[in-house]
Design a protein around this motif. Structure first.
Motif, PDB file in Angstrom:
ATOM      1  N   SER A 347      32.261   0.388  29.656  1.00  0.00           N
ATOM      2  CA  SER A 347      31.477   0.292  30.897  1.00  0.00           C
ATOM      3  C   SER A 347      30.063  -0.206  30.614  1.00  0.00           C
ATOM      4  CB  SER A 347      31.438   1.658  31.581  1.00  0.00           C
ATOM      5  OG  SER A 347      30.636   1.610  32.739  1.00  0.00           O
ATOM      6  N   LEU A 348      29.439   0.366  29.619  1.00  0.00           N
ATOM      7  CA  LEU A 348      28.079  -0.048  29.274  1.00  0.00           C
ATOM      8  C   LEU A 348      28.063  -1.482  28.750  1.00  0.00           C
ATOM      9  CD1 LEU A 348      25.099   0.610  28.930  1.00  0.00           C
ATOM     10  CD2 LEU A 348      25.632   1.611  26.684  1.00  0.00           C
ATOM     11  N   PHE A 349      29.106  -1.842  28.017  1.00  0.00           N
ATOM     12  CA  PHE A 349      29.194  -3.195  27.465  1.00  0.00           C
ATOM     13  C   PHE A 349      29.285  -4.231  28.586  1.00  0.00           C
ATOM     14  CE2 PHE A 349      31.502  -6.838  25.774  1.00  0.00           C
ATOM     15  CZ  PHE A 349      30.791  -7.110  24.622  1.00  0.00           C
ATOM     16  N   ILE A 350      30.172  -4.002  29.541  1.00  0.00           N
ATOM     17  CA  ILE A 350      30.346  -4.938  30.664  1.00  0.00           C
ATOM     18  C   ILE A 350      29.048  -5.050  31.464  1.00  0.00           C
ATOM     19  CG2 ILE A 350      31.545  -5.316  32.853  1.00  0.00           C
ATOM     20  CD1 ILE A 350      34.016  -4.021  31.567  1.00  0.00           C
ATOM     21  N   LYS A 351      28.399  -3.917  31.677  1.00  0.00           N
ATOM     22  CA  LYS A 351      27.141  -3.917  32.409  1.00  0.00           C
ATOM     23  C   LYS A 351      26.079  -4.725  31.662  1.00  0.00           C
ATOM     24  CE  LYS A 351      23.648  -0.788  34.317  1.00  0.00           C
ATOM     25  NZ  LYS A 351      23.222   0.641  34.463  1.00  0.00           N
ATOM     26  N   SER A 352      26.038  -4.589  30.341  1.00  0.00           N
ATOM     27  CA  SER A 352      25.041  -5.295  29.543  1.00  0.00           C
ATOM     28  C   SER A 352      25.306  -6.797  29.511  1.00  0.00           C
ATOM     29  CB  SER A 352      25.027  -4.740  28.113  1.00  0.00           C
ATOM     30  OG  SER A 352      24.716  -3.368  28.102  1.00  0.00           O
ATOM     31  N   VAL A 353      26.586  -7.177  29.411  1.00  0.00           N
ATOM     32  CA  VAL A 353      26.936  -8.595  29.351  1.00  0.00           C
ATOM     33  C   VAL A 353      26.519  -9.319  30.622  1.00  0.00           C
ATOM     34  CG1 VAL A 353      28.873 -10.216  29.342  1.00  0.00           C
ATOM     35  CG2 VAL A 353      28.825  -8.321  27.714  1.00  0.00           C
ATOM     36  N   PHE A 354      26.695  -8.671  31.768  1.00  0.00           N
ATOM     37  CA  PHE A 354      26.424  -9.323  33.050  1.00  0.00           C
ATOM     38  C   PHE A 354      25.079  -8.914  33.660  1.00  0.00           C
ATOM     39  CE2 PHE A 354      31.056  -9.421  32.625  1.00  0.00           C
ATOM     40  CZ  PHE A 354      31.295 -10.772  32.846  1.00  0.00           C
ATOM     41  N   ASP A 355      24.236  -8.299  32.856  1.00  0.00           N
ATOM     42  CA  ASP A 355      22.909  -7.911  33.326  1.00  0.00           C
ATOM     43  C   ASP A 355      21.983  -9.135  33.315  1.00  0.00           C
ATOM     44  OD1 ASP A 355      20.515  -6.770  33.970  1.00  0.00           O
ATOM     45  OD2 ASP A 355      20.298  -5.632  32.103  1.00  0.00           O
ATOM     46  N   LEU A 356      21.761  -9.712  34.484  1.00  0.00           N
ATOM     47  CA  LEU A 356      20.986 -10.951  34.570  1.00  0.00           C
ATOM     48  C   LEU A 356      19.500 -10.758  34.291  1.00  0.00           C
ATOM     49  CD1 LEU A 356      22.654 -12.720  37.633  1.00  0.00           C
ATOM     50  CD2 LEU A 356      22.873 -13.278  35.193  1.00  0.00           C
ATOM     51  N   SER A 357      19.077  -9.522  34.101  1.00  0.00           N
ATOM     52  CA  SER A 357      17.687  -9.299  33.711  1.00  0.00           C
ATOM     53  C   SER A 357      17.505  -9.412  32.202  1.00  0.00           C
ATOM     54  CB  SER A 357      17.218  -7.920  34.181  1.00  0.00           C
ATOM     55  OG  SER A 357      17.946  -6.888  33.520  1.00  0.00           O
ATOM     56  N   SER A 358      18.631  -9.471  31.475  1.00  0.00           N
ATOM     57  CA  SER A 358      18.561  -9.590  30.015  1.00  0.00           C
ATOM     58  C   SER A 358      18.487 -11.057  29.613  1.00  0.00           C
ATOM     59  CB  SER A 358      19.777  -8.925  29.359  1.00  0.00           C
ATOM     60  OG  SER A 358      20.960  -9.652  29.642  1.00  0.00           O
ATOM     61  N   ARG A 359      17.872 -11.300  28.500  1.00  0.00           N
ATOM     62  CA  ARG A 359      17.668 -12.673  28.031  1.00  0.00           C
ATOM     63  C   ARG A 359      18.995 -13.400  27.745  1.00  0.00           C
ATOM     64  NH1 ARG A 359      12.738 -14.370  26.318  1.00  0.00           N
ATOM     65  NH2 ARG A 359      12.117 -12.191  26.127  1.00  0.00           N
ATOM     66  N   ALA A 361      22.039 -12.934  29.037  1.00  0.00           N
ATOM     67  CA  ALA A 361      22.749 -13.222  30.288  1.00  0.00           C
ATOM     68  C   ALA A 361      22.058 -14.333  31.060  1.00  0.00           C
ATOM     69  CB  ALA A 361      22.842 -11.964  31.144  1.00  0.00           C
ATOM     70  N   MET A 362      20.727 -14.314  31.087  1.00  0.00           N
ATOM     71  CA  MET A 362      19.987 -15.377  31.762  1.00  0.00           C
ATOM     72  C   MET A 362      20.248 -16.721  31.088  1.00  0.00           C
ATOM     73  SD  MET A 362      16.240 -13.928  32.926  1.00  0.00           S
ATOM     74  CE  MET A 362      15.766 -13.315  31.310  1.00  0.00           C
ATOM     75  N   GLY A 363      20.335 -16.703  29.772  1.00  0.00           N
ATOM     76  CA  GLY A 363      20.593 -17.943  29.043  1.00  0.00           C
ATOM     77  C   GLY A 363      21.957 -18.523  29.360  1.00  0.00           C
ATOM     78  N   VAL A 364      22.985 -17.659  29.355  1.00  0.00           N
ATOM     79  CA  VAL A 364      24.337 -18.125  29.661  1.00  0.00           C
ATOM     80  C   VAL A 364      24.399 -18.692  31.074  1.00  0.00           C
ATOM     81  CG1 VAL A 364      26.724 -17.395  30.014  1.00  0.00           C
ATOM     82  CG2 VAL A 364      25.457 -16.559  28.035  1.00  0.00           C
ATOM     83  N   ALA A 365      23.837 -17.954  32.034  1.00  0.00           N
ATOM     84  CA  ALA A 365      23.858 -18.418  33.429  1.00  0.00           C
ATOM     85  C   ALA A 365      23.063 -19.713  33.590  1.00  0.00           C
ATOM     86  CB  ALA A 365      23.288 -17.334  34.341  1.00  0.00           C
ATOM     87  N   GLY A 366      21.888 -19.751  32.992  1.00  0.00           N
ATOM     88  CA  GLY A 366      21.026 -20.927  33.120  1.00  0.00           C
ATOM     89  C   GLY A 366      21.644 -22.181  32.537  1.00  0.00           C
TER      90      GLY A 366
END
Length: 621
Positions: A347-359, A361-366
């Motif tokens: 649960s924590l892992f999935i939340k961390s992977v898709f946390d768009l406030s993290s660098r 996740a922002m990089g992957v999305a961007g």
């Protein structure tokens, strides 16, 4: 006198490196940009093999001498014939050299701060330099003995002759990093198209954004893993029409990557899979011969990893290693963690992977958005079908598989307390995001190069554009990408400079001021028992940061830390140690030490003396 010797040895190492690079250029005819990383990787592999064989120092000396001999063989005739005038560096080479020097003048004055430098990377290099041997099962200072010694071997080679200071260690690793970046620019075919260099410079600068948690001013290897893989991509693509030459080039590079870290085998595998793809997709009359060369190169590169595996199996039997996966853990989750704990981790892992406030996740999305937009705009505006979208799909597959691998690490291998807080997640994620982003940047650079209306290398400069408007867009592109690259690089530079400026406020500096940095002659570990006192700010005592720093500085194994004294237990506590090291003093410590032992309690080392009358402290060791 020591300064003169240091200068001479530095010159000797530089001449040796130069000589080995000239040999590589002459014998293998490799692209100029690939030569530094090829040579550095080959040096790392050579020293690594010598270390496994028990001839670490002798092998390093032999390599140094061989390189120097080659330097004089090649350079003296050039000087006699005054052929050096033929060397005319390009604008890119001059720019890259100046940019690199800007960072190296910082690295050469840098000190180690990050926790993992002292828990593993730096202490391993220090022991190698003191003993001229690889750590063995009895090396009590090394807690994580299963970490491969690839970068440590290269750093040893540089430090063995130039000097053993922390600054030299950091600079040596900097050589590896910048040689990788230089190699990445080798993907450019039209050397006169400065826009391509500006675009790649901007792209490489963006990668530093995802490395900001550790930067390059330390010995951690999480940044080396992805950029070494990018080098494998670049080499395989450049020699796609000469597969056999690609195979020769990747052997030391992939071999070295496999022993940078345990996960290096994964990153090397990604690069080598791309080599196989290049071989299959570029069918020639020698298809099967080229295929044999590809698989021979993979086998050759794997030798380093196989030897390390055998080294661990034969020399470290019964030694418990970090993140070691047991058969019980794989076969049954309950052997290590309960079902509820595993659910928490997932649960924590999935939340961390898709946390768009993290660098990460922002990089992957961007980069997803940028790649899709670039592909659409290329199709609509310039009527070109870029291959960027194919690279995006392939890199997405790599991303997903890698994340699943990290999740497996947390579930099956990592200790429960670390797994429940996803220890090291940002670093692990940043490594794959750097590879993901870097792969897209490389593909985009190739797409841009293939989109020019005229080939710049076959047309005069004034005819290299379809129209005046296209030339204007080209020039504006250079300005925009150059400005972006300079801005990001200056941000990285200022960040490193700020860390360097604040070094005297860090715990490593405070420990160094009290203990010094000890390099005992003969390599004997200090067997004295040390108790260190400091505040527990940011958990620096309870998470063992203080103790690891002290182990490195004192070159001692028996080191404990404490952040508070209990008056009724002080004598009993100190009786179990040979020295008390006060790293950070406070009012309570000064009061209790003065009351019970009549010492000031200021920062310093206090010798513990035991007698029938009890325990006493003597200031100074």
């Amino acid at each position: 006198m020591n300064v003169i010797i240091s200068i001479l040895m530095t010159a000797a190492v530089l001449c040796s490196l130069w000589g080995l690079m000239i040999l590589t250029r002459t014998a293998l005819k490799l692209q100029a940009e690939f030569i530094p990383v090829f040579v550095c990787s080959a040096i790392g592999c050579w020293v690594y093999f010598c270390g496994l064989a028990g001839y670490l120092f002798q092998g390093s000396v032999a390599l140094l001498i061989a390189g120097m001999v080659l330097f004089f063989i090649y350079v003296i005739p050039v000087i006699r014939q005054r052929g050096y005038g033929r060397f005319r560096p390009s604008l890119f080479q001059v720019t890259f050299a100046l940019g690199s020097l800007l960072f190296f003048q910082l690295l050469i004055a840098d000190k180690l701060i990050h926790y993992d430098n002292f828990s593993h990377w730096a202490i391993v290099v220090k022991q190698m330099l003191i003993t001229d041997a690889f750590p063995d099962a009895g090396s009590s200072l090394i807690d994580f003995k299963n970490y491969p010694l690839g970068t440590s071997s290269f750093i040893y080679f540089i430090c063995r002759f130039v000097g053993n200071a922390q600054e030299i260690m950091v600079t040596a690793q900097g050589i590896l990093i910048f040689s990788c970046f230089y190699a990445v620019f080798g993907i450019v075919k039209e050397k006169r198209r400065f826009l391509l260099y500006a675009f790649l410079a901007a792209g490489c600068s963006v990668l530093s954004v995802f490395n900001i948690t550790i930067r390059i001013s330390n010995l951690l290897v999480d940044f080396l893993l992805p950029i070494y893989t990018l080098v494998l991509f670049t080499v395989a693509y450049w020699y796609r029409g000469e597969i056999k030459r690609a195979c020769i080039a990747v052997v030391p590079i992939a071999g070295f990557l496999m022993i940078i870290k345990n996960t290096g085998i994964i990153f090397a595998g990604i690069g080598l899979i791309y080599l196989v793809y290049v071989w299959i997709s570029h069918r020639e009359k020698d298809f099967w011969k080229n295929g044999a060369a590809v698989f021979l190169s993979i086998a050759g590169a794997s030798v380093t990893y196989v030897l390390w595996t055998l080294h661990m199996a034969w020399g470290f039997q019964g030694v418990e290693n970090k993140f070691e996966i047991s058969g019980d853990s794989v076969g049954s989750l309950s052997a290590g963690k309960s079902g509820e704990e595993v659910s928490q981790i997932i649960s924590l892992f999935i939340k961390s992977v898709f946390d768009l406030s993290s660098r990460p996740a922002m990089g992957v999305a961007g980069f997803h958005i940028a790649a899709v937009l670039a592909s659409v705009l290329a199709a609509v505006l310039i009527k070109k079908s870029w291959k960027l979208w194919k690279a995006l799909i392939a890199l997405d597959v790599v991303l997903v598989v890698y994340y699943l691998g990290i999740l497996g690490l947390y579930i099956f291998s990592m200790p429960l307390d670390e797994a429940l807080r996803l220890a090291g997640f940002e670093r692990y994620a940043s490594s794959i995001v750097i590879l993901f982003a870097g792969g897209l940047v490389l593909c985009a650079a190739v797409d841009i190069e293939n989109s020019f209306y005229y080939r710049g290398d076959v047309m005069p400069a004034y005819k290299a554009f379809k129209s005046v408007q296209s030339k204007d867009r080209y020039q504006k592109g250079i300005i925009i990408f150059s400005a972006l690259a300079v801005s990001l690089l200056m941000s990285e530079y200022n960040g490193m400079k700020s860390i360097q400026k604040n070094y005297k406020k860090t715990l490593p500096y405070k420990v160094y001021e009290v203990t010094g940095d000890r390099w005992p002659y003969g390599g004997k570990v200090d067997e004295s028992r040390y108790l260190l006192y400091a505040s527990d700010t940011d958990g620096q005592v309870t998470d063992y940061y203080l103790q690891y720093i002290a182990k490195y500085m004192l070159y001692a194994d028996y080191v404990d830390g404490i952040c508070a004294f209990y008056e009724d237990n002080m004598e009993n506590l100190l009786s179990g140690y040979d020295s008390l090291v006060v790293v950070e003093s406070d009012r309570d410590a000064k009061y209790l030490l003065k009351k019970h032992f009549d010492v000031s309690g200021e920062e310093g080392i206090y010798r513990v003396e035991r007698s029938e009358g009890g325990v006493s402290l003597v200031e100074g060791q």
